[in-house]
Motif scaffolding. Structure first.
Motif, short mmCIF file in Angstrom:
data_model
loop_
_atom_site.label_atom_id
_atom_site.label_comp_id
_atom_site.label_asym_id
_atom_site.label_seq_id
_atom_site.Cartn_x
_atom_site.Cartn_y
_atom_site.Cartn_z
N THR A 112 0.98 -1.21 -0.15
CA THR A 112 -0.23 0.28 0.06
C THR A 112 0.90 1.28 0.06
OG1 THR A 112 0.03 0.12 2.67
CG2 THR A 112 -1.90 -1.37 1.37
N GLN A 113 0.21 2.32 -0.06
CA GLN A 113 0.97 3.50 -0.10
C GLN A 113 1.59 3.75 1.17
OE1 GLN A 113 1.58 5.50 -2.74
NE2 GLN A 113 3.00 6.89 -1.40
N GLU A 114 1.13 3.50 2.32
CA GLU A 114 1.67 3.64 3.75
C GLU A 114 2.64 2.70 3.69
OE1 GLU A 114 -1.88 2.57 6.37
OE2 GLU A 114 -1.08 4.37 7.67
N VAL A 115 2.78 1.52 3.07
CA VAL A 115 3.86 0.50 3.35
C VAL A 115 5.01 1.12 2.45
CG1 VAL A 115 4.73 -1.94 2.77
CG2 VAL A 115 2.52 -1.65 3.96
N ARG A 116 4.76 1.51 1.22
CA ARG A 116 5.75 2.29 0.56
C ARG A 116 6.36 3.27 1.09
NH1 ARG A 116 6.68 2.77 -5.10
NH2 ARG A 116 4.75 1.38 -5.59
N GLU A 117 5.63 4.17 1.80
CA GLU A 117 6.20 5.18 2.38
C GLU A 117 7.21 4.64 3.62
OE1 GLU A 117 3.09 8.16 3.32
OE2 GLU A 117 2.75 8.36 1.17
N ALA A 118 6.94 3.99 4.47
CA ALA A 118 7.56 3.42 5.40
C ALA A 118 8.79 2.76 4.83
CB ALA A 118 6.68 2.23 6.13
N TRP A 119 8.78 1.88 3.87
CA TRP A 119 10.03 1.42 3.37
C TRP A 119 11.02 2.67 2.61
CZ3 TRP A 119 12.52 -3.13 3.29
CH2 TRP A 119 12.14 -3.97 3.78
N ALA A 120 10.46 3.58 2.16
CA ALA A 120 11.08 4.59 1.57
C ALA A 120 11.80 5.23 2.64
CB ALA A 120 10.33 5.76 0.87
N ALA A 121 11.10 5.60 4.10
CA ALA A 121 11.90 6.11 5.12
C ALA A 121 12.64 5.10 5.65
CB ALA A 121 10.82 6.44 6.26
N ALA A 122 12.80 3.74 5.73
CA ALA A 122 13.60 2.92 6.22
C ALA A 122 14.94 3.02 5.40
CB ALA A 122 13.08 1.52 6.16
N TYR A 123 14.77 2.94 3.89
CA TYR A 123 15.91 2.93 3.00
C TYR A 123 16.35 4.12 3.03
CZ TYR A 123 19.00 2.35 -0.89
OH TYR A 123 20.21 2.45 -1.46
N GLY A 124 15.65 5.45 3.34
CA GLY A 124 16.21 6.84 3.21
C GLY A 124 17.35 6.87 4.43
N LEU A 125 16.90 6.19 5.61
CA LEU A 125 17.60 6.47 7.00
C LEU A 125 18.72 5.41 6.64
CD1 LEU A 125 18.26 6.55 10.02
CD2 LEU A 125 17.01 4.73 10.49
N LEU A 126 18.89 4.18 5.91
CA LEU A 126 19.84 3.53 5.67
C LEU A 126 20.81 4.02 4.87
CD1 LEU A 126 20.96 0.49 5.90
CD2 LEU A 126 19.64 0.02 4.01
N ALA A 127 20.46 4.44 3.73
CA ALA A 127 21.15 5.17 2.88
C ALA A 127 22.04 6.34 3.08
CB ALA A 127 20.41 5.55 1.42
N SER A 128 21.20 7.01 4.15
CA SER A 128 21.95 8.35 4.52
C SER A 128 23.30 7.89 5.63
CB SER A 128 20.95 9.22 5.27
OG SER A 128 20.61 8.64 6.42
N VAL A 129 22.95 6.90 6.34
CA VAL A 129 24.18 6.46 7.16
C VAL A 129 25.25 5.61 6.34
CG1 VAL A 129 24.61 4.64 8.91
CG2 VAL A 129 22.64 5.95 9.23
N MET A 130 24.87 5.11 5.35
CA MET A 130 25.84 4.49 4.49
C MET A 130 26.64 5.50 3.64
SD MET A 130 23.97 0.85 3.38
CE MET A 130 25.46 0.27 2.68
N ILE A 131 25.83 6.52 3.18
CA ILE A 131 26.59 7.52 2.50
C ILE A 131 27.62 8.33 3.31
CG2 ILE A 131 26.18 9.63 1.26
CD1 ILE A 131 23.53 8.30 -0.10
N ALA A 132 27.10 8.65 4.58
CA ALA A 132 27.94 9.28 5.25
C ALA A 132 29.12 8.67 5.69
CB ALA A 132 27.36 9.87 6.69
#
Length: 141
Positions: A112-132
């Motif tokens: 669902t859109q909610e699940v999509r947004e949750a995964w986007a937030a999780a990946y955003g957190l993960l990616a930002s930590v990895m990029i840093a």
């Protein structure tokens, strides 16, 4: 991430686990279709074994989202290793797109859109930590 988003990611990932091999194969298929140049990073890699590593890493992160501080050092180490594999900062967006597309295909109507947004937030957190972490390695070089 909110606690509701964490729960959505964790609950939806439980639906992925039974199809993890197919999901991993689909992920790499999508990744290479989005950016064929990434295939060169995997030329000497058994993609099936790599898929198993991907799913294990996802499981580790998803399970640890509710206590992110405990998984961040491992995620940072992973990012540092990825620099040595040739992963560049712009690749993280491509990986995120491939992940979301894979989840959408694998979960179907449950994505669902909610699940999509949750995964986007999780990946955003993960990616930002990895990029840093990757930037730190590059600055030290």
């Amino acid at each position: 991430m909110t606690s509701d988003q964490i729960k959505l990611v964790q609950d939806s990932f439980r639906e992925v686990v039974p199809i993890k091999d197919a999901a991993a194969a689909l992920f790499y298929e999508k990744l290479f279709s989005i950016d064929g140049s990434l295939r060169a990073l995997f030329v000497e890699t058994d993609i099936k074994k790599q898929g198993a590593k991907l799913m294990a890493a996802l499981g580790f992160v998803v399970h640890g989202l509710s206590r992110a501080e405990t998984i961040l050092p491992t995620v940072q180490d992973l990012a540092r290793r990825h620099v040595g594999y040739g992963v560049e900062e712009h690749h993280y967006a491509t990986v995120g797109q491939a992940l979301i597309e894979t989840l959408a295909a694998g979960l179907g109507e449950a994505f669902t859109q909610e699940v999509r947004e949750a995964w986007a937030a999780a990946y955003g957190l993960l990616a930002s930590v990895m990029i840093a972490a990757a930037r730190d390695v590059q600055l030290a070089a």
